[in-house]
Design a protein around this motif. Structure first.
Motif, PDB file in Angstrom:
ATOM      1  N   LEU A  30      10.441  18.713  -9.844  1.00  0.00           N
ATOM      2  CA  LEU A  30      10.582  17.366 -11.143  1.00  0.00           C
ATOM      3  C   LEU A  30       9.291  17.280 -12.231  1.00  0.00           C
ATOM      4  CD1 LEU A  30      11.666  14.957  -8.413  1.00  0.00           C
ATOM      5  CD2 LEU A  30      13.243  15.872 -10.065  1.00  0.00           C
ATOM      6  N   GLY A  31       7.960  17.730 -12.536  1.00  0.00           N
ATOM      7  CA  GLY A  31       7.042  17.988 -13.227  1.00  0.00           C
ATOM      8  C   GLY A  31       6.379  16.698 -12.747  1.00  0.00           C
ATOM      9  N   LEU A  32       5.905  15.937 -13.779  1.00  0.00           N
ATOM     10  CA  LEU A  32       5.145  14.785 -13.682  1.00  0.00           C
ATOM     11  C   LEU A  32       6.200  13.856 -13.798  1.00  0.00           C
ATOM     12  CD1 LEU A  32       2.292  15.267 -16.328  1.00  0.00           C
ATOM     13  CD2 LEU A  32       2.258  15.131 -14.423  1.00  0.00           C
ATOM     14  N   ILE A  33       6.041  12.677 -13.153  1.00  0.00           N
ATOM     15  CA  ILE A  33       7.064  11.946 -12.555  1.00  0.00           C
ATOM     16  C   ILE A  33       6.539  10.227 -11.978  1.00  0.00           C
ATOM     17  CG2 ILE A  33       9.248  13.673 -10.965  1.00  0.00           C
ATOM     18  CD1 ILE A  33       7.176  12.805  -8.877  1.00  0.00           C
ATOM     19  N   SER A  34       7.300   9.381 -12.261  1.00  0.00           N
ATOM     20  CA  SER A  34       6.884   7.097 -12.169  1.00  0.00           C
ATOM     21  C   SER A  34       8.166   7.519 -11.323  1.00  0.00           C
ATOM     22  CB  SER A  34       6.909   7.435 -13.447  1.00  0.00           C
ATOM     23  OG  SER A  34       8.313   6.988 -14.386  1.00  0.00           O
ATOM     24  N   PHE A  35       6.965   6.261 -10.720  1.00  0.00           N
ATOM     25  CA  PHE A  35       7.958   5.343  -9.316  1.00  0.00           C
ATOM     26  C   PHE A  35       8.154   4.244 -10.338  1.00  0.00           C
ATOM     27  CE2 PHE A  35       8.175   3.359  -5.513  1.00  0.00           C
ATOM     28  CZ  PHE A  35       9.282   3.563  -4.754  1.00  0.00           C
ATOM     29  N   ASP A  36       8.821   3.151 -10.100  1.00  0.00           N
ATOM     30  CA  ASP A  36       8.729   1.927 -10.375  1.00  0.00           C
ATOM     31  C   ASP A  36       9.516   0.710  -9.776  1.00  0.00           C
ATOM     32  OD1 ASP A  36      11.507   2.380  -9.566  1.00  0.00           O
ATOM     33  OD2 ASP A  36      13.006   1.998 -11.723  1.00  0.00           O
ATOM     34  N   GLY A  37       9.207   1.893  -7.735  1.00  0.00           N
ATOM     35  CA  GLY A  37       9.329   0.421  -7.090  1.00  0.00           C
ATOM     36  C   GLY A  37      10.315   1.189  -5.751  1.00  0.00           C
ATOM     37  N   ILE A  74       0.997  -1.292  -0.274  1.00  0.00           N
ATOM     38  CA  ILE A  74      -0.162   0.044   0.152  1.00  0.00           C
ATOM     39  C   ILE A  74       1.144   1.276   0.022  1.00  0.00           C
ATOM     40  CG2 ILE A  74      -1.868   1.363   0.809  1.00  0.00           C
ATOM     41  CD1 ILE A  74      -2.446  -1.114   2.464  1.00  0.00           C
ATOM     42  N   TRP A  75       0.349   2.208  -0.757  1.00  0.00           N
ATOM     43  CA  TRP A  75       1.362   3.058  -0.749  1.00  0.00           C
ATOM     44  C   TRP A  75       1.103   4.763  -0.619  1.00  0.00           C
ATOM     45  CZ3 TRP A  75       6.515   2.320  -2.362  1.00  0.00           C
ATOM     46  CH2 TRP A  75       6.613   1.147  -3.165  1.00  0.00           C
ATOM     47  N   PHE A  76       1.406   5.810   0.179  1.00  0.00           N
ATOM     48  CA  PHE A  76       0.714   6.692   0.777  1.00  0.00           C
ATOM     49  C   PHE A  76       1.662   8.024  -0.366  1.00  0.00           C
ATOM     50  CE2 PHE A  76      -0.205   3.486   3.732  1.00  0.00           C
ATOM     51  CZ  PHE A  76      -0.721   3.883   3.673  1.00  0.00           C
ATOM     52  N   ALA A  77       0.645   8.991  -0.454  1.00  0.00           N
ATOM     53  CA  ALA A  77       0.903  10.447  -0.925  1.00  0.00           C
ATOM     54  C   ALA A  77       1.363  10.858   0.445  1.00  0.00           C
ATOM     55  CB  ALA A  77       0.392  10.540  -2.514  1.00  0.00           C
ATOM     56  N   THR A  78       2.843  11.382   0.826  1.00  0.00           N
ATOM     57  CA  THR A  78       3.158  12.737   1.425  1.00  0.00           C
ATOM     58  C   THR A  78       3.457  13.798   1.199  1.00  0.00           C
ATOM     59  OG1 THR A  78       4.565  12.208   2.684  1.00  0.00           O
ATOM     60  CG2 THR A  78       2.964  10.780   3.056  1.00  0.00           C
ATOM     61  N   GLU A  79       3.420  14.622   1.954  1.00  0.00           N
ATOM     62  CA  GLU A  79       4.187  15.843   1.962  1.00  0.00           C
ATOM     63  C   GLU A  79       6.092  15.654   1.850  1.00  0.00           C
ATOM     64  OE1 GLU A  79       3.434  19.002   4.693  1.00  0.00           O
ATOM     65  OE2 GLU A  79       0.950  19.354   4.038  1.00  0.00           O
ATOM     66  N   SER A  80       6.275  14.487   2.768  1.00  0.00           N
ATOM     67  CA  SER A  80       6.963  13.962   3.247  1.00  0.00           C
ATOM     68  C   SER A  80       7.947  13.135   2.197  1.00  0.00           C
ATOM     69  CB  SER A  80       7.762  13.523   4.463  1.00  0.00           C
ATOM     70  OG  SER A  80       7.348  14.812   5.643  1.00  0.00           O
ATOM     71  N   GLY A  81       6.998  12.649   0.996  1.00  0.00           N
ATOM     72  CA  GLY A  81       7.292  11.747   0.318  1.00  0.00           C
ATOM     73  C   GLY A  81       7.110  10.782   0.062  1.00  0.00           C
ATOM     74  N   LEU A  82       7.587   9.364  -0.741  1.00  0.00           N
ATOM     75  CA  LEU A  82       6.079   8.387  -1.063  1.00  0.00           C
ATOM     76  C   LEU A  82       6.281   7.463   0.384  1.00  0.00           C
ATOM     77  CD1 LEU A  82       3.848   6.610  -3.197  1.00  0.00           C
ATOM     78  CD2 LEU A  82       6.262   6.275  -3.693  1.00  0.00           C
ATOM     79  N   TYR A 124      10.738   6.411   0.952  1.00  0.00           N
ATOM     80  CA  TYR A 124      11.265   6.838  -0.357  1.00  0.00           C
ATOM     81  C   TYR A 124      11.179   7.870  -0.665  1.00  0.00           C
ATOM     82  CZ  TYR A 124      10.164   1.744  -0.281  1.00  0.00           C
ATOM     83  OH  TYR A 124       9.784   0.449  -0.546  1.00  0.00           O
ATOM     84  N   ASP A 125      12.467   8.794  -1.091  1.00  0.00           N
ATOM     85  CA  ASP A 125      12.862   9.911  -1.213  1.00  0.00           C
ATOM     86  C   ASP A 125      11.917  10.906  -0.599  1.00  0.00           C
ATOM     87  OD1 ASP A 125      14.068   9.019  -3.663  1.00  0.00           O
ATOM     88  OD2 ASP A 125      12.723   8.921  -5.344  1.00  0.00           O
ATOM     89  N   PRO A 126      12.674  11.382   0.979  1.00  0.00           N
ATOM     90  CA  PRO A 126      12.301  12.245   1.101  1.00  0.00           C
ATOM     91  C   PRO A 126      12.002  13.543   0.542  1.00  0.00           C
ATOM     92  CG  PRO A 126      14.411  11.338   2.038  1.00  0.00           C
ATOM     93  CD  PRO A 126      13.687  10.854   0.812  1.00  0.00           C
ATOM     94  N   ASP A 127      12.816  13.772  -0.021  1.00  0.00           N
ATOM     95  CA  ASP A 127      12.747  15.270  -1.006  1.00  0.00           C
ATOM     96  C   ASP A 127      11.836  15.150  -2.128  1.00  0.00           C
ATOM     97  OD1 ASP A 127      15.004  15.628   0.544  1.00  0.00           O
ATOM     98  OD2 ASP A 127      16.071  15.260  -0.807  1.00  0.00           O
TER      99      ASP A 127
END
Length: 219
Positions: free
Chosen positions: A64-71, A21-29, A40-43
């Protein structure tokens, strides 16, 4: 779990993919596999998530604009500077059955094509869009600050206007037979493909259709 992380409450902020389960947050994924939490990637702060058929997560980051995440890590895909979606707020997103990513924004509806890496504005004009839904038949429903629209057979159809719905619509759900349920401040509405019927008159903020067809409504 994380003292300094603020999560969001919109449906687009939580998604299931790859056994996590993935959560979008102000501090990263943030990812959770049932036992372990990981940041992941707190920036890279994000507000929403969608997933495409190739197993990628997608979002937008101000830098970064539109971004993708591969896991494992994020990849910058589309630079929004001086583009059609520069200086707009993406309020909701949806991956369509054709693999396009619809972006409902404060200034209209846009479509991102990952294969062409391009963004186009769709025909609804500069309206504020809060909710997107695609039916099993492939029709696109758009809830906006001026009313509800449906895209079918190559054209947009406007259904209920803002005055019918009150100040806001909270949710849209498809029943097992394809009928549409919409909940908002003026109640629960039902659409059978021909006409609208108001089922409840009190504010409705969530709807669930169970596998036996029973409808549960929260207010």
């Amino acid at each position: 779990i994380f003292d300094d992380i603020s999560s969001y409450t919109t449906p687009e902020s939580v998604i299931k993919l790859g056994g996590k389960i993935w959560f979008a947050t102000e501090s990263g994924l943030v990812g959770f596999n049932g036992q372990k939490w990981q940041l992941y990637d707190p920036d890279v702060s994000i507000k929403w998530l969608v997933k495409t058929a190739d197993g990628l997560l997608w979002s937008k980051n101000w830098k970064l604009g539109l971004i993708s995440f591969d896991g494992q890590k994020w990849k910058a895909e589309f630079n929004i500077d001086n583009s059609l979606i520069d200086n707009v707020t993406i309020q909701t997103a949806l991956v369509t059955s054709t693999g396009k990513i619809l972006l409902g924004t404060s200034l209209g509806l846009f479509e991102y094509d990952p294969s062409l890496n391009s963004v186009a504005r769709l025909e609804l004009g500069k309206i504020g869009i809060t909710t997107l839904h695609q039916t099993a038949a492939g029709n696109i429903w758009v809830i906006s600050d001026v009313g509800i629209f449906e895209y079918q057979t190559g054209q947009w159809i406007q259904h209920l206007k803002k005055g019918n719905l009150g100040d806001g619509v909270n949710t849209i759900v498809e029943e097992l037979d394809g009928d549409i349920l919409i909940g908002g401040e003026n109640g629960l509405f039902h659409y059978d493909g021909i006409r609208w019927l108001q089922l409840l008159s009190f504010p409705t903020n969530c709807i669930t259709v169970l596998r036996d067809g029973i409808i549960m409504v929260g207010s």
